[in-house]
Design an enzyme around this catalytic site. Structure first.
Site, mmCIF file in Angstrom:
data_model
loop_
_atom_site.group_PDB
_atom_site.id
_atom_site.type_symbol
_atom_site.label_atom_id
_atom_site.label_comp_id
_atom_site.label_asym_id
_atom_site.label_seq_id
_atom_site.Cartn_x
_atom_site.Cartn_y
_atom_site.Cartn_z
ATOM 1 N N SER A 125 -33.945 -80.100 -28.026
ATOM 2 C CA SER A 125 -33.107 -79.104 -28.695
ATOM 3 C C SER A 125 -31.679 -79.612 -28.765
ATOM 4 O O SER A 125 -31.253 -80.424 -27.921
ATOM 5 C CB SER A 125 -33.142 -77.780 -27.921
ATOM 6 O OG SER A 125 -32.145 -76.886 -28.401
ATOM 7 N N TYR A 138 -32.436 -73.727 -19.922
ATOM 8 C CA TYR A 138 -33.049 -74.244 -21.150
ATOM 9 C C TYR A 138 -32.439 -75.582 -21.533
ATOM 10 O O TYR A 138 -33.153 -76.542 -21.838
ATOM 11 C CB TYR A 138 -32.849 -73.221 -22.272
ATOM 12 C CG TYR A 138 -33.421 -73.627 -23.611
ATOM 13 C CD1 TYR A 138 -34.791 -73.553 -23.856
ATOM 14 C CD2 TYR A 138 -32.585 -74.080 -24.634
ATOM 15 C CE1 TYR A 138 -35.311 -73.917 -25.083
ATOM 16 C CE2 TYR A 138 -33.096 -74.450 -25.865
ATOM 17 C CZ TYR A 138 -34.464 -74.363 -26.084
ATOM 18 O OH TYR A 138 -34.987 -74.729 -27.295
ATOM 19 N N LYS A 142 -34.321 -79.246 -21.682
ATOM 20 C CA LYS A 142 -34.391 -79.989 -22.939
ATOM 21 C C LYS A 142 -33.693 -81.334 -22.839
ATOM 22 O O LYS A 142 -34.085 -82.306 -23.514
ATOM 23 C CB LYS A 142 -33.791 -79.149 -24.068
ATOM 24 C CG LYS A 142 -34.644 -77.930 -24.431
ATOM 25 C CD LYS A 142 -36.065 -78.342 -24.799
ATOM 26 C CE LYS A 142 -36.898 -77.182 -25.295
ATOM 27 N NZ LYS A 142 -38.274 -77.604 -25.669
#
Length: 233
Positions: A125, A138, A142
């Site tokens: 991401s 997150y 990633k």
């Protein structure tokens, strides 16, 4: 990505936990005229992943490409970092990082056994590249899968197995549509995207076909940031 591969002539097997979505997706993929199937696999379960790959290779005869795309998405309503919990952090890592590790490990084992190379693709991401407030877990997961991919590219290269990462920008999906339609979000984010639109699932079809095909036979260890130019503005 699955649509793009099926349209290009690939046999595709998808994994997911939602049986209804699995069925409807297989029907759509099969309409392209090639083999398509789905398995209910929880990527947080090591045994389920091992059995899933064994069954896949038994049914299809081989594994040429693996797209490790499953993830636990951020809800966009996460608490402040100082109010976050170890449990929520570990839940994110269990799916987004550990699940990717287990998936790519088992894919590599089968590709090495086949002895004909292959392509491993993980979904990261743009949150791994930019500060992501309230998305620390997150973003960390990633970023971790990017590092994993680089190491796989080096270690697995001797087996002619390529490993690359794709980094989605702001892309519409069932999870994010409502959030992206928020005027405050559009005003703050959309203005930073030179192409002046949100991404769509179709924007990922071409890169999937490229990475699965022999067109990328000399391309490994890379990160493909597809974000409408967000990262350069």
């Amino acid at each position: 990505m699955a649509d793009g591969l099926a349209r290009a002539g690939a046999d595709v097997c998808i994994w997911g936990r939602n049986e209804e979505r699995n069925r409807s997706t297989v029907e759509r993929l099969a309409a392209y005229g090639h083999r398509a199937s789905a398995m209910r696999v929880d990527i947080s379960d090591e045994d389920a992943i091992v059995k899933g790959f064994t069954r896949l290779v038994e049914e299809y005869g081989r594994l040429d490409s693996c797209f490790a795309n499953a993830a636990l998405a951020n809800t966009m309503t996460a608490p402040r970092f100082v109010d976050s919990t170890l449990t929520s952090w570990q839940d994110m890592m269990r799916i987004d990082l550990d699940g990717t590790y287990l998936t790519t490990r088992e894919a590599a084992r089968h590709m090495i056994a086949q002895g004909e190379g292959g392509s491993i693709v993980v979904t990261s991401s743009i949150a791994a590249l930019f500060g992501a407030p309230r998305e620390e877990a997150y973003a960390a997961a990633k970023a971790g899968v990017i590092a994993l991919t680089k190491s796989l590219a080096v270690e697995l290269g001797r087996y002619q197995i390529r490993a690359n990462a794709v980094l989605p920008g702001w892309t519409r999906s069932a999870v994010f549509d409502g959030w992206l339609d928020n005027p405050a979000v559009s005003e703050k984010v959309l203005g930073r995207i030179p192409l002046r639109r949100w991404g769509s699932g179709d924007d990922w079809a071409g890169i999937a076909v490229y990475l699965a095909s022999s067109a990328s036979s000399f391309h490994t260890g890379d990160q493909f940031r597809i974000d409408g130019g967000y990262g350069v503005f």
